[in-house]
Design a protein around this motif. Structure first.
Motif, PDB file in Angstrom:
ATOM      1  N   ALA A  28       0.868  -1.395  -0.087  1.00 42.10           N
ATOM      2  CA  ALA A  28      -0.123   0.039  -0.196  1.00 42.10           C
ATOM      3  C   ALA A  28       0.680   1.184  -0.039  1.00 42.10           C
ATOM      4  CB  ALA A  28      -0.925   0.026   1.255  1.00 42.10           C
ATOM      5  N   THR A  29       1.973   1.492  -0.869  1.00 34.68           N
ATOM      6  CA  THR A  29       2.579   2.398  -1.132  1.00 34.68           C
ATOM      7  C   THR A  29       1.703   3.504  -1.901  1.00 34.68           C
ATOM      8  OG1 THR A  29       3.863   1.710  -3.000  1.00 34.68           O
ATOM      9  CG2 THR A  29       4.726   1.304  -1.160  1.00 34.68           C
ATOM     10  N   PRO A  30       2.196   4.751  -1.939  1.00 32.13           N
ATOM     11  CA  PRO A  30       1.604   5.793  -2.653  1.00 32.13           C
ATOM     12  C   PRO A  30       1.410   5.691  -4.087  1.00 32.13           C
ATOM     13  CG  PRO A  30       2.961   6.861  -1.043  1.00 32.13           C
ATOM     14  CD  PRO A  30       3.270   5.452  -0.830  1.00 32.13           C
ATOM     15  N   GLN A  31       2.503   4.961  -4.762  1.00 31.80           N
ATOM     16  CA  GLN A  31       2.478   4.740  -6.057  1.00 31.80           C
ATOM     17  C   GLN A  31       1.607   3.609  -6.576  1.00 31.80           C
ATOM     18  OE1 GLN A  31       5.155   4.563  -4.095  1.00 31.80           O
ATOM     19  NE2 GLN A  31       6.703   6.473  -4.631  1.00 31.80           N
ATOM     20  N   ALA A  32       1.292   2.527  -5.546  1.00 31.19           N
ATOM     21  CA  ALA A  32       0.508   1.524  -6.114  1.00 31.19           C
ATOM     22  C   ALA A  32       0.826   0.835  -7.230  1.00 31.19           C
ATOM     23  CB  ALA A  32      -0.954   1.966  -5.877  1.00 31.19           C
ATOM     24  N   HIS A  33       2.023   0.806  -7.557  1.00 29.71           N
ATOM     25  CA  HIS A  33       2.386  -0.159  -8.645  1.00 29.71           C
ATOM     26  C   HIS A  33       3.559  -1.245  -8.261  1.00 29.71           C
ATOM     27  CE1 HIS A  33       0.971   2.848 -11.778  1.00 29.71           C
ATOM     28  NE2 HIS A  33       2.029   3.522 -11.393  1.00 29.71           N
ATOM     29  N   ASP A  34       3.110  -2.464  -8.674  1.00 27.03           N
ATOM     30  CA  ASP A  34       3.876  -3.602  -8.278  1.00 27.03           C
ATOM     31  C   ASP A  34       5.207  -3.849  -9.280  1.00 27.03           C
ATOM     32  OD1 ASP A  34       2.794  -4.146  -5.961  1.00 27.03           O
ATOM     33  OD2 ASP A  34       1.028  -5.347  -6.913  1.00 27.03           O
ATOM     34  N   LEU A  93      27.087 -11.717 -21.811  1.00 27.82           N
ATOM     35  CA  LEU A  93      26.281 -11.309 -22.689  1.00 27.82           C
ATOM     36  C   LEU A  93      25.162 -12.378 -22.833  1.00 27.82           C
ATOM     37  CD1 LEU A  93      25.490  -9.446 -25.055  1.00 27.82           C
ATOM     38  CD2 LEU A  93      26.981 -10.869 -26.541  1.00 27.82           C
ATOM     39  N   LEU A  94      25.408 -13.518 -22.904  1.00 30.29           N
ATOM     40  CA  LEU A  94      24.455 -14.686 -22.897  1.00 30.29           C
ATOM     41  C   LEU A  94      23.492 -14.799 -21.783  1.00 30.29           C
ATOM     42  CD1 LEU A  94      26.656 -17.860 -24.240  1.00 30.29           C
ATOM     43  CD2 LEU A  94      24.887 -16.289 -25.522  1.00 30.29           C
ATOM     44  N   ALA A  95      23.988 -14.380 -20.590  1.00 36.18           N
ATOM     45  CA  ALA A  95      23.152 -14.534 -19.298  1.00 36.18           C
ATOM     46  C   ALA A  95      22.215 -13.138 -19.487  1.00 36.18           C
ATOM     47  CB  ALA A  95      24.012 -14.370 -18.037  1.00 36.18           C
ATOM     48  N   ALA A  96      22.629 -12.273 -20.136  1.00 41.63           N
ATOM     49  CA  ALA A  96      21.892 -10.678 -20.212  1.00 41.63           C
ATOM     50  C   ALA A  96      20.715 -11.012 -21.073  1.00 41.63           C
ATOM     51  CB  ALA A  96      22.699  -9.876 -20.648  1.00 41.63           C
ATOM     52  N   VAL A  97      20.941 -11.743 -22.182  1.00 43.14           N
ATOM     53  CA  VAL A  97      19.928 -11.958 -23.163  1.00 43.14           C
ATOM     54  C   VAL A  97      18.872 -13.149 -22.872  1.00 43.14           C
ATOM     55  CG1 VAL A  97      19.617 -12.943 -25.479  1.00 43.14           C
ATOM     56  CG2 VAL A  97      21.447 -11.578 -24.936  1.00 43.14           C
ATOM     57  N   VAL A  98      19.384 -14.261 -22.172  1.00 43.53           N
ATOM     58  CA  VAL A  98      18.549 -15.178 -21.781  1.00 43.53           C
ATOM     59  C   VAL A  98      17.782 -14.651 -20.594  1.00 43.53           C
ATOM     60  CG1 VAL A  98      18.638 -17.659 -20.855  1.00 43.53           C
ATOM     61  CG2 VAL A  98      19.938 -17.077 -22.525  1.00 43.53           C
ATOM     62  N   GLY A  99      18.344 -14.120 -19.514  1.00 43.25           N
ATOM     63  CA  GLY A  99      17.708 -13.761 -18.384  1.00 43.25           C
ATOM     64  C   GLY A  99      16.596 -12.576 -18.644  1.00 43.25           C
ATOM     65  N   THR A 100      16.966 -11.532 -19.751  1.00 44.85           N
ATOM     66  CA  THR A 100      15.762 -10.857 -20.111  1.00 44.85           C
ATOM     67  C   THR A 100      14.598 -11.396 -20.839  1.00 44.85           C
ATOM     68  OG1 THR A 100      17.514  -9.071 -20.298  1.00 44.85           O
ATOM     69  CG2 THR A 100      15.149  -8.757 -21.142  1.00 44.85           C
ATOM     70  N   ALA A 101      15.049 -12.540 -21.534  1.00 44.17           N
ATOM     71  CA  ALA A 101      14.159 -13.150 -22.480  1.00 44.17           C
ATOM     72  C   ALA A 101      13.003 -14.040 -21.575  1.00 44.17           C
ATOM     73  CB  ALA A 101      14.695 -14.212 -23.328  1.00 44.17           C
ATOM     74  N   LEU A 102      13.610 -14.756 -20.629  1.00 47.25           N
ATOM     75  CA  LEU A 102      12.946 -15.396 -19.431  1.00 47.25           C
ATOM     76  C   LEU A 102      11.905 -14.671 -18.503  1.00 47.25           C
ATOM     77  CD1 LEU A 102      15.538 -18.190 -18.807  1.00 47.25           C
ATOM     78  CD2 LEU A 102      13.489 -18.494 -20.460  1.00 47.25           C
ATOM     79  N   GLY A 103      12.791 -13.499 -18.267  1.00 48.73           N
ATOM     80  CA  GLY A 103      12.199 -12.797 -17.195  1.00 48.73           C
ATOM     81  C   GLY A 103      10.770 -12.038 -17.721  1.00 48.73           C
ATOM     82  N   TYR A 104      10.934 -11.382 -19.020  1.00 49.85           N
ATOM     83  CA  TYR A 104       9.780 -10.557 -19.401  1.00 49.85           C
ATOM     84  C   TYR A 104       8.367 -11.393 -19.471  1.00 49.85           C
ATOM     85  CZ  TYR A 104       6.816  -8.592 -22.947  1.00 49.85           C
ATOM     86  OH  TYR A 104       5.787  -8.234 -23.698  1.00 49.85           O
ATOM     87  N   LEU A 140       7.589 -13.945 -17.716  1.00 45.16           N
ATOM     88  CA  LEU A 140       7.217 -14.261 -15.970  1.00 45.16           C
ATOM     89  C   LEU A 140       6.787 -13.005 -15.404  1.00 45.16           C
ATOM     90  CD1 LEU A 140       7.344 -15.973 -13.651  1.00 45.16           C
ATOM     91  CD2 LEU A 140       9.860 -15.480 -13.290  1.00 45.16           C
ATOM     92  N   LEU A 141       7.347 -11.786 -15.664  1.00 46.99           N
ATOM     93  CA  LEU A 141       6.719 -10.584 -14.957  1.00 46.99           C
ATOM     94  C   LEU A 141       5.689 -10.254 -15.465  1.00 46.99           C
ATOM     95  CD1 LEU A 141      10.268  -8.805 -14.567  1.00 46.99           C
ATOM     96  CD2 LEU A 141       9.152  -9.885 -12.968  1.00 46.99           C
ATOM     97  N   ALA A 142       5.480 -10.309 -16.859  1.00 47.61           N
ATOM     98  CA  ALA A 142       4.268  -9.878 -17.432  1.00 47.61           C
ATOM     99  C   ALA A 142       3.255 -10.640 -17.076  1.00 47.61           C
ATOM    100  CB  ALA A 142       4.090 -10.063 -19.246  1.00 47.61           C
ATOM    101  N   ALA A 143       3.107 -11.984 -16.670  1.00 49.41           N
ATOM    102  CA  ALA A 143       2.272 -13.006 -16.172  1.00 49.41           C
ATOM    103  C   ALA A 143       1.921 -12.571 -14.670  1.00 49.41           C
ATOM    104  CB  ALA A 143       2.617 -14.218 -16.376  1.00 49.41           C
ATOM    105  N   LEU A 144       2.990 -12.054 -14.155  1.00 50.52           N
ATOM    106  CA  LEU A 144       2.712 -11.524 -12.803  1.00 50.52           C
ATOM    107  C   LEU A 144       1.964 -10.233 -12.568  1.00 50.52           C
ATOM    108  CD1 LEU A 144       5.909 -12.586 -11.089  1.00 50.52           C
ATOM    109  CD2 LEU A 144       3.992 -13.836 -10.428  1.00 50.52           C
ATOM    110  N   GLY A 145       1.952  -9.422 -13.749  1.00 48.10           N
ATOM    111  CA  GLY A 145       1.185  -8.248 -13.705  1.00 48.10           C
ATOM    112  C   GLY A 145       2.238  -7.155 -13.302  1.00 48.10           C
ATOM    113  N   SER A 146       3.363  -7.380 -13.349  1.00 55.11           N
ATOM    114  CA  SER A 146       4.526  -6.155 -12.997  1.00 55.11           C
ATOM    115  C   SER A 146       4.202  -5.194 -14.213  1.00 55.11           C
ATOM    116  CB  SER A 146       5.981  -6.722 -13.371  1.00 55.11           C
ATOM    117  OG  SER A 146       6.745  -5.787 -13.076  1.00 55.11           O
ATOM    118  N   TRP A 147       4.458  -4.004 -13.574  1.00 53.80           N
ATOM    119  CA  TRP A 147       4.287  -2.623 -14.523  1.00 53.80           C
ATOM    120  C   TRP A 147       5.596  -2.468 -15.229  1.00 53.80           C
ATOM    121  CZ3 TRP A 147       6.308   2.361 -14.451  1.00 53.80           C
ATOM    122  CH2 TRP A 147       5.362   3.659 -15.153  1.00 53.80           C
ATOM    123  N   GLY A 148       5.411  -2.431 -16.533  1.00 54.27           N
ATOM    124  CA  GLY A 148       6.630  -2.375 -17.310  1.00 54.27           C
ATOM    125  C   GLY A 148       7.438  -3.386 -17.480  1.00 54.27           C
TER     126      GLY A 148
END
Length: 231
Positions: free
Chosen positions: A66-72, A121-132, A134-142
Motif C-alpha cells: 500500500a505505497t503511494p505509487q500502488a505499482h507492483d 552477454l548470454l546471461a543478459a539475453v537469456v535472463g531478459t528473455a525469460l524474465g519478460y 514471467l513478469l508480464a504474467a505476474l502483472g508487473s508494471w513495465g
C-alpha cells in the motif's frame, strides 16, 4: 506499529507534489553508500547494501504494501531479494580476500576474459528473455524494462563480487533503462538515485580501469638487461 520502525514504514514526504515514502529515500541512501564503499573496494559495501535491499523490497511492491505509487514492480522487488543473496556471496568472497591480503583492498580489479564476457552477454539475453513473460504474467508494471533491470542488476552485482571492471558498464546500462521507468511510475527518489548512480558508475569505471592497469603493469615481468642476455 509505533516507534521508529512504525515511523519508517509509514512516513511520507511530498516530492514534485506527490507523496513519497521516507523508506524509499532511506533505502536508496543505503544503496548509494554501498556503491561508494564498493568504489573503494571495502567489505562494508555488502552489508550496507543489504539493508537498503530490505527497505526497497517493500517499496517496489507498491500494491502489496500500500505505497503511494500502488505499482507492483516485481522485477525491481525481486532483484532486491537476489541482491541480498548475491551480496552474501560478495561479502564472503571479499572478506576472504581481505583476510588473505592483510591491509590490501578486498579485491583487485581486472578485465573479464573473453569467455567471461561472452557468458555475461548470454546471461543478459537469456535472463531478459525469460524474465519478460514471467513478469508480464505476474502483472508487473513495465515488464520488459523491468526484466532487463532485474537481469542486469544481478550480473553487475556478480561482476562486482568477481572484481570485473565491466560491472560498472553493466550498471550504466541498467540505469539508462531504469530512470525512464521509475519516472513514469512515480518513484522519484529511486529515479533520481539512478541518475546519481549513473554518474558514480562513470567515476567508478575510470577508477577501477586505472587500478587494473596499474596492477597489470606491476605484475608484468621485467625484461632482462643486455648484460643478462649476453651472459
Amino acid at each position: 506499529m509505533t516507534g521508529p520502525i512504525g515511523w519508517l514504514l509509514d512516513a511520507q514526504v511530498q516530492v514534485v507534489g506527490s507523496p513519497v515514502l521516507v523508506r524509499e529515500i532511506v533505502g536508496n541512501a543505503f544503496g548509494l553508500v554501498s556503491a561508494l564503499l564498493g568504489l573503494r573496494r571495502l567489505v562494508w559495501a555488502w552489508p550496507v547494501g543489504m539493508i537498503g535491499n530490505g527497505l526497497l523490497f517493500t517499496v517496489f511492491l507498491g500494491g502489496v504494501f500500500a505505497t503511494p505509487q500502488a505499482h507492483d514492480l516485481y522485477g525491481q522487488a525481486g532483484r532486491q531479494v537476489f541482491f541480498f543473496a548475491v551480496s552474501v556471496y560478495g561479502w564472503w568472497r571479499w572478506s576472504s580476500n581481505r583476510r588473505q591480503g592483510g591491509d590490501a583492498p578486498a579485491v583487485t580489479p581486472r578485465w573479464a576474459t573473453g569467455r567471461e564476457r561472452l557468458g555475461l552477454l548470454l546471461a543478459a539475453v537469456v535472463g531478459t528473455a525469460l524474465g519478460y513473460p514471467l513478469l508480464a504474467a505476474l502483472g508487473s508494471w513495465g515488464p520488459l524494462p523491468d526484466a532487463w533491470i532485474l537481469t542486469g542488476s544481478l550480473l553487475a552485482t556478480y561482476g562486482m563480487a568477481r572484481g570485473w571492471v565491466e560491472f560498472w558498464l553493466v550498471w550504466i546500462a541498467v540505469d539508462a533503462v531504469g530512470v525512464p521507468l521509475l519516472l513514469r511510475g512515480g518513484f522519484y527518489p529511486s529515479a533520481a538515485m539512478y541518475l546519481v548512480y549513473g554518474a558514480l558508475c562513470g567515476w567508478g569505471f575510470a577508477a577501477w580501469w586505472r587500478t587494473s592497469r596499474a596492477a597489470r603493469t606491476a605484475s608484468a615481468p621485467i625484461p632482462p638487461t643486455y648484460s643478462e642476455v649476453v651472459a
